[in-house]
Structures are given as structure tokens and as C-alpha cells.
Design a protein around this motif. Structure first.
Motif, PDB file in Angstrom:
ATOM      1  N   GLY A 145       7.842 -15.039  -7.266  1.00 25.28           N
ATOM      2  CA  GLY A 145       6.618 -15.925  -7.196  1.00 25.28           C
ATOM      3  C   GLY A 145       5.748 -15.852  -5.801  1.00 25.28           C
ATOM      4  O   GLY A 145       4.998 -16.606  -5.429  1.00 25.28           O
ATOM      5  N   VAL A 146       5.794 -14.369  -5.289  1.00 29.69           N
ATOM      6  CA  VAL A 146       4.952 -14.232  -4.060  1.00 29.69           C
ATOM      7  C   VAL A 146       3.956 -13.462  -4.332  1.00 29.69           C
ATOM      8  O   VAL A 146       4.112 -12.485  -5.011  1.00 29.69           O
ATOM      9  CB  VAL A 146       5.796 -13.723  -2.875  1.00 29.69           C
ATOM     10  N   PRO A 147       2.581 -14.086  -3.819  1.00 35.06           N
ATOM     11  CA  PRO A 147       1.373 -13.156  -4.170  1.00 35.06           C
ATOM     12  C   PRO A 147       1.310 -11.745  -3.487  1.00 35.06           C
ATOM     13  O   PRO A 147       2.343 -11.504  -2.458  1.00 35.06           O
ATOM     14  CB  PRO A 147       0.224 -13.840  -3.292  1.00 35.06           C
ATOM     15  N   ALA A 148       1.097 -10.588  -4.183  1.00 36.74           N
ATOM     16  CA  ALA A 148       1.177  -9.341  -4.055  1.00 36.74           C
ATOM     17  C   ALA A 148       0.092  -8.571  -4.322  1.00 36.74           C
ATOM     18  O   ALA A 148      -0.506  -8.549  -5.282  1.00 36.74           O
ATOM     19  CB  ALA A 148       2.683  -8.651  -4.568  1.00 36.74           C
ATOM     20  N   LEU A 149      -0.492  -7.654  -3.312  1.00 39.14           N
ATOM     21  CA  LEU A 149      -1.436  -7.051  -3.678  1.00 39.14           C
ATOM     22  C   LEU A 149      -1.401  -5.620  -3.083  1.00 39.14           C
ATOM     23  O   LEU A 149      -0.700  -5.316  -2.040  1.00 39.14           O
ATOM     24  CB  LEU A 149      -2.743  -7.484  -3.392  1.00 39.14           C
ATOM     25  N   CYS A 150      -1.959  -4.487  -3.729  1.00 40.98           N
ATOM     26  CA  CYS A 150      -2.050  -2.921  -2.915  1.00 40.98           C
ATOM     27  C   CYS A 150      -3.285  -2.962  -2.319  1.00 40.98           C
ATOM     28  O   CYS A 150      -4.364  -3.346  -2.754  1.00 40.98           O
ATOM     29  CB  CYS A 150      -1.992  -2.328  -4.137  1.00 40.98           C
ATOM     30  N   ILE A 151      -3.267  -2.707  -1.187  1.00 38.47           N
ATOM     31  CA  ILE A 151      -4.507  -2.205  -0.312  1.00 38.47           C
ATOM     32  C   ILE A 151      -4.374  -0.813   0.091  1.00 38.47           C
ATOM     33  O   ILE A 151      -3.638  -0.556   1.183  1.00 38.47           O
ATOM     34  CB  ILE A 151      -4.728  -3.121   1.042  1.00 38.47           C
ATOM     35  N   PRO A 152      -4.947   0.296  -0.609  1.00 38.68           N
ATOM     36  CA  PRO A 152      -4.787   1.537  -0.183  1.00 38.68           C
ATOM     37  C   PRO A 152      -5.580   1.737   1.074  1.00 38.68           C
ATOM     38  O   PRO A 152      -6.526   1.051   1.366  1.00 38.68           O
ATOM     39  CB  PRO A 152      -5.640   2.292  -1.226  1.00 38.68           C
ATOM     40  N   THR A 153      -4.861   2.988   1.985  1.00 40.00           N
ATOM     41  CA  THR A 153      -5.546   3.051   3.252  1.00 40.00           C
ATOM     42  C   THR A 153      -5.938   4.532   3.694  1.00 40.00           C
ATOM     43  O   THR A 153      -6.699   4.649   4.451  1.00 40.00           O
ATOM     44  CB  THR A 153      -4.365   2.471   4.333  1.00 40.00           C
ATOM     45  N   GLN A 154      -5.636   5.313   2.662  1.00 38.77           N
ATOM     46  CA  GLN A 154      -5.943   6.879   3.069  1.00 38.77           C
ATOM     47  C   GLN A 154      -7.455   7.092   3.044  1.00 38.77           C
ATOM     48  O   GLN A 154      -8.123   7.737   3.629  1.00 38.77           O
ATOM     49  CB  GLN A 154      -4.999   7.588   2.288  1.00 38.77           C
ATOM     50  N   LYS A 155      -8.208   6.400   1.863  1.00 39.96           N
ATOM     51  CA  LYS A 155      -9.499   6.768   1.841  1.00 39.96           C
ATOM     52  C   LYS A 155     -10.451   6.301   2.799  1.00 39.96           C
ATOM     53  O   LYS A 155     -11.340   6.850   3.392  1.00 39.96           O
ATOM     54  CB  LYS A 155     -10.127   6.671   0.359  1.00 39.96           C
ATOM     55  N   ASP A 156     -10.287   4.932   3.068  1.00 41.43           N
ATOM     56  CA  ASP A 156     -11.015   4.247   3.975  1.00 41.43           C
ATOM     57  C   ASP A 156     -10.136   3.261   4.907  1.00 41.43           C
ATOM     58  O   ASP A 156     -10.143   2.199   4.517  1.00 41.43           O
ATOM     59  CB  ASP A 156     -12.087   3.384   3.184  1.00 41.43           C
ATOM     60  N   PRO A 157      -9.786   3.919   6.061  1.00 39.90           N
ATOM     61  CA  PRO A 157      -8.599   3.207   6.741  1.00 39.90           C
ATOM     62  C   PRO A 157      -9.405   1.799   7.398  1.00 39.90           C
ATOM     63  O   PRO A 157      -8.733   0.913   7.582  1.00 39.90           O
ATOM     64  CB  PRO A 157      -8.268   4.072   7.866  1.00 39.90           C
ATOM     65  N   GLN A 158     -10.775   1.995   7.726  1.00 35.22           N
ATOM     66  CA  GLN A 158     -11.344   0.971   8.505  1.00 35.22           C
ATOM     67  C   GLN A 158     -11.578  -0.332   7.588  1.00 35.22           C
ATOM     68  O   GLN A 158     -11.288  -1.605   7.771  1.00 35.22           O
ATOM     69  CB  GLN A 158     -12.484   1.398   9.197  1.00 35.22           C
ATOM     70  N   ALA A 159     -11.836  -0.021   6.345  1.00 37.54           N
ATOM     71  CA  ALA A 159     -11.828  -1.092   5.442  1.00 37.54           C
ATOM     72  C   ALA A 159     -10.829  -1.786   4.971  1.00 37.54           C
ATOM     73  O   ALA A 159     -10.523  -2.891   4.800  1.00 37.54           O
ATOM     74  CB  ALA A 159     -12.771  -0.613   4.038  1.00 37.54           C
ATOM     75  N   ALA A 160      -9.526  -0.868   4.984  1.00 42.59           N
ATOM     76  CA  ALA A 160      -8.197  -1.440   4.456  1.00 42.59           C
ATOM     77  C   ALA A 160      -7.895  -2.294   5.704  1.00 42.59           C
ATOM     78  O   ALA A 160      -7.493  -3.323   5.329  1.00 42.59           O
ATOM     79  CB  ALA A 160      -7.268  -0.103   4.308  1.00 42.59           C
ATOM     80  N   ASP A 161      -8.041  -1.631   7.055  1.00 47.58           N
ATOM     81  CA  ASP A 161      -7.758  -2.739   8.210  1.00 47.58           C
ATOM     82  C   ASP A 161      -8.240  -3.873   8.175  1.00 47.58           C
ATOM     83  O   ASP A 161      -7.683  -5.146   8.059  1.00 47.58           O
ATOM     84  CB  ASP A 161      -8.134  -1.999   9.260  1.00 47.58           C
ATOM     85  N   THR A 195       2.425   1.667  -6.812  1.00 51.55           N
ATOM     86  CA  THR A 195       3.690   1.755  -7.322  1.00 51.55           C
ATOM     87  C   THR A 195       4.872   1.296  -6.592  1.00 51.55           C
ATOM     88  O   THR A 195       6.046   1.448  -6.840  1.00 51.55           O
ATOM     89  CB  THR A 195       4.091   3.203  -7.676  1.00 51.55           C
ATOM     90  N   ALA A 196       4.633   0.724  -5.332  1.00 53.58           N
ATOM     91  CA  ALA A 196       5.714   0.377  -4.563  1.00 53.58           C
ATOM     92  C   ALA A 196       6.650  -0.807  -5.272  1.00 53.58           C
ATOM     93  O   ALA A 196       6.075  -1.663  -5.663  1.00 53.58           O
ATOM     94  CB  ALA A 196       5.104  -0.255  -3.015  1.00 53.58           C
ATOM     95  N   GLY A 197       8.073  -0.547  -5.230  1.00 52.94           N
ATOM     96  CA  GLY A 197       8.725  -1.564  -5.913  1.00 52.94           C
ATOM     97  C   GLY A 197       8.610  -3.057  -5.170  1.00 52.94           C
ATOM     98  O   GLY A 197       8.971  -3.886  -5.595  1.00 52.94           O
ATOM     99  N   ALA A 198       8.208  -2.986  -3.902  1.00 52.07           N
ATOM    100  CA  ALA A 198       8.175  -4.177  -3.064  1.00 52.07           C
ATOM    101  C   ALA A 198       7.086  -5.180  -3.576  1.00 52.07           C
ATOM    102  O   ALA A 198       7.290  -6.317  -3.622  1.00 52.07           O
ATOM    103  CB  ALA A 198       7.830  -4.091  -1.357  1.00 52.07           C
ATOM    104  N   LEU A 199       6.204  -4.609  -4.409  1.00 49.37           N
ATOM    105  CA  LEU A 199       5.215  -5.443  -4.892  1.00 49.37           C
ATOM    106  C   LEU A 199       5.657  -6.233  -6.179  1.00 49.37           C
ATOM    107  O   LEU A 199       5.563  -7.470  -6.311  1.00 49.37           O
ATOM    108  CB  LEU A 199       3.959  -4.650  -5.422  1.00 49.37           C
ATOM    109  N   GLU A 200       6.377  -5.499  -6.885  1.00 48.18           N
ATOM    110  CA  GLU A 200       7.095  -6.205  -7.950  1.00 48.18           C
ATOM    111  C   GLU A 200       8.100  -7.320  -7.678  1.00 48.18           C
ATOM    112  O   GLU A 200       8.501  -8.207  -8.348  1.00 48.18           O
ATOM    113  CB  GLU A 200       7.608  -5.121  -9.011  1.00 48.18           C
ATOM    114  N   ALA A 239       8.189  -8.954  -5.034  1.00 47.22           N
ATOM    115  CA  ALA A 239       7.604 -10.221  -4.414  1.00 47.22           C
ATOM    116  C   ALA A 239       6.949 -11.018  -5.808  1.00 47.22           C
ATOM    117  O   ALA A 239       7.519 -12.016  -5.672  1.00 47.22           O
ATOM    118  CB  ALA A 239       6.382  -9.839  -3.627  1.00 47.22           C
ATOM    119  N   ARG A 240       6.497 -10.149  -6.726  1.00 52.53           N
ATOM    120  CA  ARG A 240       5.931 -10.880  -7.813  1.00 52.53           C
ATOM    121  C   ARG A 240       7.070 -11.523  -8.702  1.00 52.53           C
ATOM    122  O   ARG A 240       7.034 -12.717  -9.131  1.00 52.53           O
ATOM    123  CB  ARG A 240       5.167 -10.255  -8.783  1.00 52.53           C
ATOM    124  N   ALA A 241       8.187 -10.956  -8.584  1.00 48.31           N
ATOM    125  CA  ALA A 241       9.392 -11.521  -9.521  1.00 48.31           C
ATOM    126  C   ALA A 241       9.885 -12.848  -8.566  1.00 48.31           C
ATOM    127  O   ALA A 241      10.504 -13.660  -9.463  1.00 48.31           O
ATOM    128  CB  ALA A 241      10.291 -10.626  -9.417  1.00 48.31           C
TER     129      ALA A 241
END
Length: 205
Positions: A53-69, A42-47, A49-51
Motif C-alpha cells: 500500500g505504499v506509493p511507488a513510481l519509476c524515475i529513469p535517470t540515464q537519459k536526463d539525469p538533471q530532470a530525474a534529480d 522492472t525493479a521488484g521493490a516497486l511491486e 511497495a505497492r503490495a
């Protein structure tokens, strides 16, 4: 001179990141925005960036920090990022990201370092601590990110006065207003070669 290829990390609105992207679009900064990543969907930074024209994606870190890294590294590499800018990113970076982009991750901190930094020192907590200490001025610090919170080499600082009668909210507003233009100015100096990023210890002779 080669243009900076910047990837962003943000947990909230990413106000500094927005100012940086706007400076790029206006031709005021020799850099290209390659990717925006947030740990919050829900971060405003994602929207924001998209507005732009910059690619934007969410990478959750809490459940699996190693995979997120690992995914942060792979996505930054896939988007040809050579410098990571943290804009209110409130998660500790993992070892893969720190190793791959050693000396090429920078953050902005809303108070003098090292006195008003460290784990848990972010947002209004910093301003409350500054006021409690009774110092005459606060400041904004742009520093290289390493494995410790607010610890890496400082690149640039800018003083922000503490005024009589200031509340934490007052000081926070003054510091927040100073951060985006100062970040743009510092990146411009890096892009122009007037400010050098430190070499990681592993690459020094």
C-alpha cells in the motif's frame, strides 16, 4: 517524538526496504513509508511497495539525469518525506536531491568503509575484494550519503565474520542476511533519538 517519514530509493528488490516497511506495519518502528522510487521500471521493490500500500513510481535517470534529480526532489517533497533510505540504489544522486535532503539520506554498504568502498564497489565486487584482502571479518555500514560514493559520516557498523573456505557467494549471503535487521535496528535508534543524524555543514553554527 515525531515519526520518521521515509522515502525509499531502490534499483532491485529492495530487501532492506521491505524489512523496514514490514517493521513499520508491525508497529516495531515509529515511522511511515511515504514513497518508493526506482530508476528501473522492472525493479521488484516497486511491486513490493505497492503490495504494502505504499506509493511507488519509476524515475529513469540515464537519459536526463538533471530532470530525474529534480523530479526525485519534487516527488519526495510531495509525499512529505523527511528521510530518504537507499536500499540497493545504484545511481549517483544529483545535486538537487543532495542539497534538499542534506544529512537526511542514508545508505547501507556491504563491506567495511572506506577500504572497501568507492565508485564501482557494490554487490559481489565488495565481497571479492574483502576475500582477496585476507581480512578476518567484513561488515555492514550504514552511513549518510554525500556527493562521493560511500563517503559520508558513518552512523552504525556491524561486523560479519569471514569464515575459512568462504567463497564470495558465501560471504555475500551472510552479509545480505545481516543487512535488513540491522537497518531496521538503526532506524529505530534514530526514531527513538538514541542516534542523531549529523547536521549538514550549512546548518551548523
Amino acid at each position: 517524538m515525531k515519526r520518521l517519514q521515509i522515502g525509499f530509493l531502490a534499483s532491485g528488490n529492495g530487501s532492506s526496504a521491505c524489512a523496514i516497511m514490514d517493521a513499520m506495519a508491525a508497529g516495531d518502528l515509529a515511522a511511515d513509508p511515504r514513497l518508493m522510487v526506482s530508476n528501473m521500471k522492472t525493479a521488484g521493490a516497486l511491486e513490493a511497495a505497492r503490495a504494502r500500500g505504499v506509493p511507488a513510481l519509476c524515475i529513469p535517470t540515464q537519459k536526463d539525469p538533471q530532470a530525474a534529480d529534480a523530479r526525485i526532489v519534487s516527488e519526495m517533497e510531495a509525499h512529505a518525506v523527511d528521510l530518504i533510505v537507499m536500499s540497493g540504489y545504484l545511481r549517483r544522486l544529483g545535486p538537487k536531491t543532495l542539497a534538499r535532503y542534506a544529512g537526511r539520506i542514508i545508505n547501507i554498504h556491504p563491506g567495511p568503509l572506506p577500504r572497501f568502498g568507492g565508485e564501482g564497489m557494490y554487490g559481489r565486487r565488495v565481497h571479492e575484494a574483502v576475500l582477496a584482502a585476507g581480512v578476518p571479518e567484513s561488515g555492514v555500514v550504514i552511513h549518510v550519503v554525500d556527493e562521493e560514493y560511500d563517503h559520508g559520516p558513518q552512523l552504525a557498523t556491524r561486523a560479519v565474520p569471514v569464515l575459512p573456505g568462504d567463497s564470495a557467494e558465501d560471504l555475500e549471503a551472510r552479509v545480505k542476511a545481516a543487512e535488513p535487521p540491522f537497518f531496521v535496528e538503526t532506524l529505530r535508534r534514530i526514531a527513538e533519538g538514541a542516534l542523531q543524524l549529523p547536521q549538514p555543514a550549512s546548518s551548523q553554527p
